[in-house]
Design a protein around this motif. Sequence first.
Motif, short mmCIF file in Angstrom:
data_model
loop_
_atom_site.label_atom_id
_atom_site.label_comp_id
_atom_site.label_asym_id
_atom_site.label_seq_id
_atom_site.Cartn_x
_atom_site.Cartn_y
_atom_site.Cartn_z
N ALA A 306 37.48 50.01 51.66
CA ALA A 306 36.05 49.79 51.44
C ALA A 306 35.72 49.75 49.96
O ALA A 306 34.86 48.99 49.52
CB ALA A 306 35.25 50.91 52.12
N GLY A 307 36.44 50.56 49.17
CA GLY A 307 36.19 50.63 47.74
C GLY A 307 36.47 49.33 47.01
O GLY A 307 35.91 49.09 45.94
N ILE A 308 37.33 48.49 47.57
CA ILE A 308 37.59 47.19 46.95
C ILE A 308 36.81 46.07 47.66
O ILE A 308 36.26 45.17 47.01
CB ILE A 308 39.11 46.86 46.93
CG1 ILE A 308 39.37 45.57 46.15
CG2 ILE A 308 39.69 46.75 48.32
CD1 ILE A 308 39.00 45.65 44.70
N LEU A 309 36.72 46.12 48.98
CA LEU A 309 36.10 45.02 49.72
C LEU A 309 34.60 44.93 49.51
O LEU A 309 34.05 43.84 49.32
CB LEU A 309 36.40 45.14 51.22
CG LEU A 309 37.73 44.60 51.70
CD1 LEU A 309 37.81 44.65 53.22
CD2 LEU A 309 37.93 43.18 51.23
N ILE A 310 33.89 46.05 49.55
CA ILE A 310 32.42 46.01 49.44
C ILE A 310 31.97 45.52 48.06
O ILE A 310 31.15 44.60 47.96
CB ILE A 310 31.81 47.38 49.80
CG1 ILE A 310 32.09 47.70 51.27
CG2 ILE A 310 30.31 47.40 49.52
CD1 ILE A 310 31.64 49.06 51.71
N PRO A 311 32.48 46.09 46.95
CA PRO A 311 32.09 45.53 45.65
C PRO A 311 32.52 44.07 45.47
O PRO A 311 31.80 43.29 44.85
CB PRO A 311 32.81 46.44 44.65
CG PRO A 311 33.01 47.72 45.38
CD PRO A 311 33.29 47.31 46.80
N LEU A 312 33.68 43.71 46.02
CA LEU A 312 34.19 42.36 45.83
C LEU A 312 33.39 41.34 46.65
O LEU A 312 33.01 40.28 46.15
CB LEU A 312 35.67 42.31 46.24
CG LEU A 312 36.39 40.97 46.07
CD1 LEU A 312 36.36 40.53 44.61
CD2 LEU A 312 37.84 41.08 46.56
N ALA A 313 33.11 41.66 47.90
CA ALA A 313 32.44 40.70 48.78
C ALA A 313 30.93 40.68 48.59
O ALA A 313 30.30 39.64 48.81
CB ALA A 313 32.76 41.02 50.24
N ALA A 314 30.34 41.80 48.17
CA ALA A 314 28.88 41.89 48.16
C ALA A 314 28.26 41.98 46.78
O ALA A 314 27.21 41.39 46.54
CB ALA A 314 28.44 43.09 49.00
N LEU A 315 28.86 42.74 45.86
CA LEU A 315 28.15 43.14 44.65
C LEU A 315 28.57 42.39 43.39
O LEU A 315 27.75 42.12 42.52
CB LEU A 315 28.32 44.65 44.43
CG LEU A 315 27.93 45.53 45.63
CD1 LEU A 315 28.21 46.99 45.32
CD2 LEU A 315 26.47 45.31 45.99
N GLY A 316 29.86 42.11 43.25
CA GLY A 316 30.31 41.41 42.07
C GLY A 316 30.53 42.28 40.85
O GLY A 316 30.87 41.78 39.78
N ILE A 317 30.32 43.57 40.97
CA ILE A 317 30.62 44.52 39.90
C ILE A 317 31.41 45.68 40.52
O ILE A 317 31.18 46.04 41.68
CB ILE A 317 29.35 45.06 39.20
CG1 ILE A 317 28.37 45.65 40.21
CG2 ILE A 317 28.68 43.97 38.39
CD1 ILE A 317 27.16 46.28 39.58
N PRO A 318 32.33 46.27 39.77
CA PRO A 318 33.20 47.33 40.33
C PRO A 318 32.48 48.67 40.45
O PRO A 318 32.60 49.54 39.60
CB PRO A 318 34.35 47.40 39.32
CG PRO A 318 33.76 46.94 38.03
CD PRO A 318 32.71 45.93 38.39
N MET A 319 31.75 48.84 41.54
CA MET A 319 30.93 50.04 41.72
C MET A 319 31.61 51.08 42.60
O MET A 319 30.97 51.69 43.46
CB MET A 319 29.58 49.67 42.32
CG MET A 319 28.60 49.09 41.32
SD MET A 319 26.96 48.93 42.03
CE MET A 319 26.62 50.61 42.53
N SER A 320 32.89 51.29 42.42
CA SER A 320 33.59 52.35 43.15
C SER A 320 34.82 52.74 42.34
O SER A 320 35.32 51.93 41.54
CB SER A 320 34.02 51.85 44.54
OG SER A 320 35.09 50.95 44.43
N PRO A 321 35.32 53.96 42.51
CA PRO A 321 36.54 54.35 41.80
C PRO A 321 37.71 53.42 42.09
O PRO A 321 38.54 53.17 41.22
CB PRO A 321 36.81 55.77 42.32
CG PRO A 321 35.46 56.28 42.71
CD PRO A 321 34.73 55.09 43.26
#
Length: 450
Positions: A306-321
Amino acid sequence: MDPMMLLQMLIAALIAVVVYTAIGVAPGTDETAVLAPVTLALVVAGIPLPVVLSFFMAAIVAKKLTDSIPVSVAGIPGGVMSAPMVEHAMTLKREGQATLAIRKMASGSVIGTLVAVPISLFLAFLLTPLADVLGQYASQIFFFGAVFLALMSREKVISLVSIVVLAALIQALRHFYWGMGVIPEGRVVFISFFLGITIGPMMFNLAQLLVNRERQAMTVTEPKTIQIYKTEEEHRIPNPFRILTRQETTSAAASSVLGSVTFFMSPVGITIFLGEVMSSWVKGTVEKASRALSSMDAVTNAAYIAGILIPLAALGIPMSPMAIGPGNAFFNAPPVLTLEQNAHHLMSFSEIAIASILGAAVALLITYPIAVRYARQICVFVFRHIPHEAFLAMFFALVMLLAYMDAGVMGILGVMVLALVAGLLNRWGVNYGVQFMTLYAAPWLMGLLA
């Protein structure tokens, strides 16, 4: 999707499974140190992003499946995320249930992966409308993210202080590069500093060997003995839903959902918390340890996916450790990718979903049966024939190469300076998440204080 691209993704996933199955068994291989440089090198080399994502996802799942093996058979964590599971694994080993520990942990990983992928894609779909708003305040979000993670850590005071100190060092090094004429003024060096933080603990340990007193303190007179206990072989094709009880399956699935929703929090912290919560009402030594291990392994997979998929698919900025650490290359790998134009913008939602599902599926289908059936043999082979130092040397050399490409010889020296400071801070309890978010927030923070 182009059939040739699918074939490339499949080949990349197979390579990742082979490599990271072995790396997962090797003791003490930090997830960020062994994934971030390789992913960065692949992106900078121009490998198609869906292929890199398939490789990355297969590597994550394969490593998380196998880093439970040394925990169960030798009491040594295969990585940072498996360290919290040592106590429960040793409980089962004392009860003569080392085999059970392997099966429970590996099965928990499968549940975590199966739950996290669809949940992450669904959450990404829901969060997509917020991407533009969050992008406008990226620097502020990273700063408050660093503060949040600092307050969540055990060493709160030094973590908070380190945000300002580390930001000042990062900006000072950038201005030093500009003043020396190493790079054109205004060009932001990022890769070198990211890699410096990545290898910080390793660099600090190497520096300690140069100090007589420290070196003497680490000297041992006898070779270290590692006992690897025999485990029962599983001849049938393992089924995680049969290995786990109904209650354990439910706990693992619930933990995976919570681990996916809390993707922005520290994976280690949420793993420890949910593992203890899910096992707190269970009676019996074996039952309690089994519930904790299956839930914790499920959380680690879910938090990473989830830490890679959600920022990658939805946000476009690395918002997780996870996105700001091992998966950072998908968001910021100059000159190929930048925060303004990264994998989020260059890949469609369907490409991200297909690459992730393919990579995860290949790792589950290959690594899970091998991990459950041949755990002891794999562990013995890696411990005897693949030196831990060989892995570390390979990644250290890759970091030095990328730093040289970024800023030449001065880039290597800058990496070494930042690595020593980052390693010291890590030793004092300042975790990777705080340091990486500080790296992103440094220009804004120093501009605010100037």
